[in-house]
Scaffold this motif. Sequence first.
Motif, PDB file in Angstrom:
ATOM      1  N   ARG A  11      53.684 -11.101  93.121  1.00  0.00           N
ATOM      2  CA  ARG A  11      53.496  -9.935  92.256  1.00  0.00           C
ATOM      3  C   ARG A  11      54.516  -8.835  92.559  1.00  0.00           C
ATOM      4  O   ARG A  11      54.720  -7.940  91.754  1.00  0.00           O
ATOM      5  CB  ARG A  11      52.064  -9.405  92.371  1.00  0.00           C
ATOM      6  CG  ARG A  11      51.042 -10.362  91.747  1.00  0.00           C
ATOM      7  CD  ARG A  11      49.642  -9.824  91.821  1.00  0.00           C
ATOM      8  NE  ARG A  11      49.471  -8.605  91.068  1.00  0.00           N
ATOM      9  CZ  ARG A  11      49.135  -8.545  89.781  1.00  0.00           C
ATOM     10  NH1 ARG A  11      48.951  -9.651  89.094  1.00  0.00           N
ATOM     11  NH2 ARG A  11      48.967  -7.379  89.183  1.00  0.00           N
ATOM     12  N   ALA A  25      47.251 -18.977  86.968  1.00  0.00           N
ATOM     13  CA  ALA A  25      46.653 -17.648  87.111  1.00  0.00           C
ATOM     14  C   ALA A  25      46.363 -17.345  88.580  1.00  0.00           C
ATOM     15  O   ALA A  25      46.549 -16.217  89.035  1.00  0.00           O
ATOM     16  CB  ALA A  25      45.385 -17.558  86.282  1.00  0.00           C
ATOM     17  N   GLU A  30      45.651 -13.560  88.802  1.00  0.00           N
ATOM     18  CA  GLU A  30      45.052 -13.211  87.514  1.00  0.00           C
ATOM     19  C   GLU A  30      44.012 -14.240  87.082  1.00  0.00           C
ATOM     20  O   GLU A  30      43.712 -14.375  85.902  1.00  0.00           O
ATOM     21  CB  GLU A  30      46.145 -13.092  86.435  1.00  0.00           C
ATOM     22  CG  GLU A  30      47.127 -11.990  86.665  1.00  0.00           C
ATOM     23  CD  GLU A  30      46.539 -10.598  86.458  1.00  0.00           C
ATOM     24  OE1 GLU A  30      45.436 -10.476  85.886  1.00  0.00           O
ATOM     25  OE2 GLU A  30      47.190  -9.626  86.862  1.00  0.00           O
ATOM     26  N   MET A  51      51.322 -13.732  79.314  1.00  0.00           N
ATOM     27  CA  MET A  51      50.015 -14.028  79.883  1.00  0.00           C
ATOM     28  C   MET A  51      49.295 -14.893  78.848  1.00  0.00           C
ATOM     29  O   MET A  51      49.227 -14.522  77.673  1.00  0.00           O
ATOM     30  CB  MET A  51      49.257 -12.725  80.132  1.00  0.00           C
ATOM     31  CG  MET A  51      47.966 -12.885  80.871  1.00  0.00           C
ATOM     32  SD  MET A  51      47.167 -11.270  81.181  1.00  0.00           S
ATOM     33  CE  MET A  51      48.070 -10.731  82.625  1.00  0.00           C
ATOM     34  N   LEU A 120      52.509  -7.495  84.545  1.00  0.00           N
ATOM     35  CA  LEU A 120      51.171  -7.969  84.194  1.00  0.00           C
ATOM     36  C   LEU A 120      50.197  -6.804  84.052  1.00  0.00           C
ATOM     37  O   LEU A 120      49.367  -6.789  83.133  1.00  0.00           O
ATOM     38  CB  LEU A 120      50.670  -8.977  85.234  1.00  0.00           C
ATOM     39  CG  LEU A 120      51.485 -10.269  85.327  1.00  0.00           C
ATOM     40  CD1 LEU A 120      50.958 -11.148  86.444  1.00  0.00           C
ATOM     41  CD2 LEU A 120      51.519 -11.011  84.007  1.00  0.00           C
ATOM     42  N   ARG A 124      48.027  -5.568  80.567  1.00  0.00           N
ATOM     43  CA  ARG A 124      46.602  -5.223  80.528  1.00  0.00           C
ATOM     44  C   ARG A 124      46.370  -3.795  80.047  1.00  0.00           C
ATOM     45  O   ARG A 124      45.408  -3.509  79.356  1.00  0.00           O
ATOM     46  CB  ARG A 124      45.958  -5.424  81.890  1.00  0.00           C
ATOM     47  CG  ARG A 124      45.566  -6.868  82.102  1.00  0.00           C
ATOM     48  CD  ARG A 124      44.700  -7.065  83.326  1.00  0.00           C
ATOM     49  NE  ARG A 124      45.548  -7.512  84.430  1.00  0.00           N
ATOM     50  CZ  ARG A 124      45.972  -6.734  85.409  1.00  0.00           C
ATOM     51  NH1 ARG A 124      45.628  -5.487  85.479  1.00  0.00           N
ATOM     52  NH2 ARG A 124      46.745  -7.214  86.347  1.00  0.00           N
TER      53      ARG A 124
END
Length: 161
Positions: A11, A25, A30, A51, A120, A124
């Motif tokens: 990440r 994921a 995730e 995603m 990511l 979101r």
Amino acid sequence: MRTIVNGRDIRRTGVGYLADGYFSAAEVGEENICDHVTVGEDDGGRIPVTMVEIIRWSEFEIGPWARATVRQLDAVKRTICVNYGAAGVNHRDEDFTGDGLLEVEWVAWAEGHKPLGEVLDFIRRIVPEGPVGFHNNSNGAYGATGNVVREVREAVAAVEG
């Protein structure tokens, strides 16, 4: 368990280094939101990070995949894209069950130095009802009984009406 790339948590790794990658994921932390994440090709500009959540056609209980019509598929895609801010919905056959799989995608374009986690998080945040809303409203997609299923059934009924 997150993947380590060059001694760093994935990440925190720039998406340019991860270009042309496919990650489960779980590898990117995730697992409660999506099925997998892809990082597109680095052509020297911005890099697409996608995603992806998967839902089976049969979850909607609107008929068998083999007899799905273009109008039904369009209604499903339109409903998911409009209601959950998805960039697209791709479909494919699942050979061993004869069911169809719909891959719901949310995409952000990022410069190569941007850490994957930031991109990511951006996906979101930018679409609050997006991947998190889709996942929660479909009860995690598999075994779906939430709002996504109801919304899709209503949309399909309207086009068949």
